[in-house]
Motif scaffolding. Structure first.
Motif, PDB file in Angstrom:
ATOM      1  N   GLU A  49       0.869  -1.170   0.000  1.00 54.20           N
ATOM      2  CA  GLU A  49       0.000   0.000   0.000  1.00 54.20           C
ATOM      3  C   GLU A  49       0.909   1.224   0.000  1.00 54.20           C
ATOM      4  OE1 GLU A  49      -2.732   0.012   3.251  1.00 54.20           O
ATOM      5  OE2 GLU A  49      -3.859  -1.715   2.499  1.00 54.20           O
ATOM      6  N   LEU A  50       0.809   2.002  -1.051  1.00 56.10           N
ATOM      7  CA  LEU A  50       1.644   3.184  -1.218  1.00 56.10           C
ATOM      8  C   LEU A  50       0.815   4.415  -0.902  1.00 56.10           C
ATOM      9  CD1 LEU A  50       4.458   4.163  -2.119  1.00 56.10           C
ATOM     10  CD2 LEU A  50       3.576   4.249  -4.462  1.00 56.10           C
ATOM     11  N   GLY A  51       1.155   5.081   0.196  1.00 55.61           N
ATOM     12  CA  GLY A  51       0.385   6.230   0.634  1.00 55.61           C
ATOM     13  C   GLY A  51       0.642   7.454  -0.230  1.00 55.61           C
ATOM     14  N   LEU A  52      -0.433   8.104  -0.626  1.00 58.59           N
ATOM     15  CA  LEU A  52      -0.356   9.350  -1.390  1.00 58.59           C
ATOM     16  C   LEU A  52      -0.565  10.500  -0.405  1.00 58.59           C
ATOM     17  CD1 LEU A  52      -0.258  10.886  -4.091  1.00 58.59           C
ATOM     18  CD2 LEU A  52      -2.731  10.508  -4.297  1.00 58.59           C
ATOM     19  N   PRO A  53       0.473  11.290  -0.106  1.00 58.12           N
ATOM     20  CA  PRO A  53       0.326  12.318   0.932  1.00 58.12           C
ATOM     21  C   PRO A  53      -0.712  13.367   0.570  1.00 58.12           C
ATOM     22  CG  PRO A  53       2.423  12.571  -0.235  1.00 58.12           C
ATOM     23  CD  PRO A  53       1.821  11.278  -0.693  1.00 58.12           C
ATOM     24  N   PHE A  54      -1.430  13.806   1.599  1.00 57.85           N
ATOM     25  CA  PHE A  54      -2.501  14.787   1.422  1.00 57.85           C
ATOM     26  C   PHE A  54      -2.522  15.683   2.658  1.00 57.85           C
ATOM     27  CE2 PHE A  54      -7.243  15.679   1.733  1.00 57.85           C
ATOM     28  CZ  PHE A  54      -7.229  16.680   0.782  1.00 57.85           C
ATOM     29  N   THR A  55      -2.926  16.921   2.471  1.00 53.94           N
ATOM     30  CA  THR A  55      -2.855  17.914   3.548  1.00 53.94           C
ATOM     31  C   THR A  55      -3.892  17.705   4.645  1.00 53.94           C
ATOM     32  OG1 THR A  55      -4.279  19.344   2.205  1.00 53.94           O
ATOM     33  CG2 THR A  55      -1.892  19.736   2.086  1.00 53.94           C
ATOM     34  N   ASP A  60      -6.650   9.353   9.330  1.00 53.16           N
ATOM     35  CA  ASP A  60      -5.356   8.917   9.840  1.00 53.16           C
ATOM     36  C   ASP A  60      -5.015   9.570  11.170  1.00 53.16           C
ATOM     37  OD1 ASP A  60      -4.483   7.183   7.686  1.00 53.16           O
ATOM     38  OD2 ASP A  60      -4.469   8.993   6.468  1.00 53.16           O
ATOM     39  N   GLY A  61      -4.317   8.802  11.989  1.00 56.31           N
ATOM     40  CA  GLY A  61      -3.854   9.318  13.257  1.00 56.31           C
ATOM     41  C   GLY A  61      -2.583  10.121  13.104  1.00 56.31           C
ATOM     42  N   PRO A  62      -2.035  10.597  14.220  1.00 60.57           N
ATOM     43  CA  PRO A  62      -0.869  11.491  14.171  1.00 60.57           C
ATOM     44  C   PRO A  62       0.327  10.908  13.427  1.00 60.57           C
ATOM     45  CG  PRO A  62      -1.833  11.470  16.366  1.00 60.57           C
ATOM     46  CD  PRO A  62      -2.542  10.414  15.590  1.00 60.57           C
ATOM     47  N   THR A  63       0.574   9.607  13.562  1.00 63.25           N
ATOM     48  CA  THR A  63       1.757   9.015  12.941  1.00 63.25           C
ATOM     49  C   THR A  63       1.742   9.195  11.437  1.00 63.25           C
ATOM     50  OG1 THR A  63       1.951   7.382  14.715  1.00 63.25           O
ATOM     51  CG2 THR A  63       3.062   6.877  12.642  1.00 63.25           C
ATOM     52  N   ILE A  64       0.624   8.850  10.808  1.00 64.55           N
ATOM     53  CA  ILE A  64       0.546   8.941   9.347  1.00 64.55           C
ATOM     54  C   ILE A  64       0.299  10.386   8.908  1.00 64.55           C
ATOM     55  CG2 ILE A  64      -0.791   8.199   7.330  1.00 64.55           C
ATOM     56  CD1 ILE A  64      -0.838   5.408   8.550  1.00 64.55           C
ATOM     57  N   GLN A  65      -0.407  11.158   9.721  1.00 58.70           N
ATOM     58  CA  GLN A  65      -0.549  12.590   9.402  1.00 58.70           C
ATOM     59  C   GLN A  65       0.821  13.257   9.310  1.00 58.70           C
ATOM     60  OE1 GLN A  65      -3.189  14.966  11.770  1.00 58.70           O
ATOM     61  NE2 GLN A  65      -4.816  13.427  11.773  1.00 58.70           N
ATOM     62  N   LEU A  66       1.664  13.002  10.292  1.00 59.11           N
ATOM     63  CA  LEU A  66       3.000  13.607  10.299  1.00 59.11           C
ATOM     64  C   LEU A  66       3.850  13.093   9.143  1.00 59.11           C
ATOM     65  CD1 LEU A  66       3.672  13.563  14.140  1.00 59.11           C
ATOM     66  CD2 LEU A  66       3.321  15.595  12.710  1.00 59.11           C
ATOM     67  N   TYR A 103      -9.322  11.671  -2.155  1.00 54.23           N
ATOM     68  CA  TYR A 103      -9.758  11.934  -3.515  1.00 54.23           C
ATOM     69  C   TYR A 103      -9.239  13.246  -4.094  1.00 54.23           C
ATOM     70  CZ  TYR A 103     -12.890  12.383  -7.529  1.00 54.23           C
ATOM     71  OH  TYR A 103     -13.394  12.534  -8.790  1.00 54.23           O
ATOM     72  N   ASN A 104      -8.958  14.224  -3.251  1.00 54.31           N
ATOM     73  CA  ASN A 104      -8.630  15.557  -3.762  1.00 54.31           C
ATOM     74  C   ASN A 104      -7.495  15.567  -4.787  1.00 54.31           C
ATOM     75  OD1 ASN A 104      -6.968  18.254  -3.453  1.00 54.31           O
ATOM     76  ND2 ASN A 104      -9.092  18.761  -2.945  1.00 54.31           N
ATOM     77  N   PRO A 105      -6.335  14.927  -4.516  1.00 55.22           N
ATOM     78  CA  PRO A 105      -5.264  14.953  -5.526  1.00 55.22           C
ATOM     79  C   PRO A 105      -5.659  14.281  -6.841  1.00 55.22           C
ATOM     80  CG  PRO A 105      -4.409  14.254  -3.395  1.00 55.22           C
ATOM     81  CD  PRO A 105      -5.900  14.235  -3.285  1.00 55.22           C
ATOM     82  N   ILE A 106      -6.505  13.267  -6.756  1.00 60.08           N
ATOM     83  CA  ILE A 106      -6.973  12.569  -7.957  1.00 60.08           C
ATOM     84  C   ILE A 106      -7.931  13.453  -8.740  1.00 60.08           C
ATOM     85  CG2 ILE A 106      -8.297  10.566  -8.765  1.00 60.08           C
ATOM     86  CD1 ILE A 106      -7.231   9.084  -6.235  1.00 60.08           C
ATOM     87  N   HIS A 107      -8.850  14.083  -8.022  1.00 62.41           N
ATOM     88  CA  HIS A 107      -9.815  14.990  -8.658  1.00 62.41           C
ATOM     89  C   HIS A 107      -9.087  16.163  -9.318  1.00 62.41           C
ATOM     90  CE1 HIS A 107     -13.525  17.215  -9.262  1.00 62.41           C
ATOM     91  NE2 HIS A 107     -12.988  18.253  -8.640  1.00 62.41           N
ATOM     92  N   SER A 108      -8.047  16.663  -8.645  1.00 65.90           N
ATOM     93  CA  SER A 108      -7.290  17.787  -9.200  1.00 65.90           C
ATOM     94  C   SER A 108      -6.592  17.405 -10.504  1.00 65.90           C
ATOM     95  CB  SER A 108      -6.250  18.277  -8.185  1.00 65.90           C
ATOM     96  OG  SER A 108      -6.873  18.765  -7.024  1.00 65.90           O
ATOM     97  N   ARG A 109      -6.116  16.162 -10.589  1.00 61.25           N
ATOM     98  CA  ARG A 109      -5.472  15.686 -11.800  1.00 61.25           C
ATOM     99  C   ARG A 109      -6.496  15.440 -12.918  1.00 61.25           C
ATOM    100  NH1 ARG A 109      -0.414  13.568 -12.604  1.00 61.25           N
ATOM    101  NH2 ARG A 109      -0.052  15.327 -11.198  1.00 61.25           N
ATOM    102  N   GLY A 110      -7.686  15.060 -12.509  1.00 62.59           N
ATOM    103  CA  GLY A 110      -8.720  14.651 -13.466  1.00 62.59           C
ATOM    104  C   GLY A 110      -8.744  13.138 -13.541  1.00 62.59           C
TER     105      GLY A 110
END
Length: 263
Positions: A49-55, A60-66, A103-110
């Protein structure tokens, strides 16, 4: 048949459960995360599972947020995340890669362009945690048509009335979230998880993989004994946050994979 389908068929034939690992792309930087991802198959990981960072990673909890914040601060983008997948495919054409994020980064790309680029990069499936089944026409159905599995999350609050809706367009596997709340918040208990996995499996032929709250080889084994496999994310990301070397992180991952495979 996708790489994910092939992987589960192979594991069934071998009498083994799946070990799935999550890593945030770009954490702590592009090169380090790339080195870790390239080493995951050799550490016994069956699905990446490859995480796509998002703001704003609300599930997600603090570990993955950070982790996401570190990645974004160091310039990680959707394109650089897909590059990691492409680099893995140069040396490994078997291990499935599931892109997990929001979804936001995907939607932004189209959606059409994103699906074309993801497929070309060697992505096999998507977990998009903020798109409910009611929005399947947005991404889920186009992804399936493009040959990507769309993996849905079920939770302890997914009751029998809701479950068919969650399962209706799911493919690849079902990701059962073992605890109520955010990632890394509590420990998963096999005694609680087992009946829930059985309930889901009674409603689908898909494998059921359990994640959230698995931190040790022993807990990976215990969960894999009552499911089709185990997912570990926050515990691995914590090793990254503590500045462990890729070799140390991969050794930890191997211990978790060995635990799940011993079930």
């Amino acid at each position: 048949m996708t790489r994910i389908d092939d992987t589960f068929a192979r594991l069934r034939a071998e009498g083994k459960k799946a070990f799935v690992s999550y890593i945030m792309a770009g954490d702590p930087d592009f090169e380090t995360s790339r080195e870790i991802v390239l080493g995951l198959p050799g550490a016994g990981v069956d699905i990446i599972e490859l995480g796509l960072p998002f703001t704003d990673p609300m599930a997600d909890g603090p570990t993955i947020q950070l982790a996401g914040q570190r990645a974004l601060a160091n310039g990680q983008t959707l394109d650089r995340t897909l590059q990691i997948a492409r680099d893995l495919r140069v040396r490994d054409d078997r291990t499935p890669i599931v892109l997990m994020g929001y979804y936001n980064p995907i939607h932004s790309r189209g959606v059409p362009l994103f699906l074309e680029q993801a497929k070309a990069a060697g992505i096999d499936g998507l977990i998009v945690v903020d798109l409910p089944p009611e929005e399947d026409a947005e991404l889920c159905i186009p992804a399936q048509k493009a040959g990507l599995n769309f993996i849905r999350l079920a939770t302890p609050t997914t009751d029998d009335r809701r479950l068919p809706t969650v399962l209706q367009n799911t493919s690849g596997f079902v990701y059962y979230v073992s605890i109520t709340g955010i990632t890394g918040a509590a420990a998963a208990q096999a005694t609680d998880v087992g009946p829930e996995v059985a309930r889901i499996k009674a409603a689908t032929n898909l494998p059921v993989i359990v994640g959230f709250g698995i931190r040790t080889p022993e807990s990976a084994r215990a969960i894999a004994e009552v499911a089709d496999g185990a997912v570990v994310g926050s515990a691995i990301v914590s090793e990254v946050a503590q500045g462990r070397t890729p070799a140390e992180i991969l050794a930890f991952v191997k211990s978790l994979a060995d635990g799940a495979h011993s079930a």
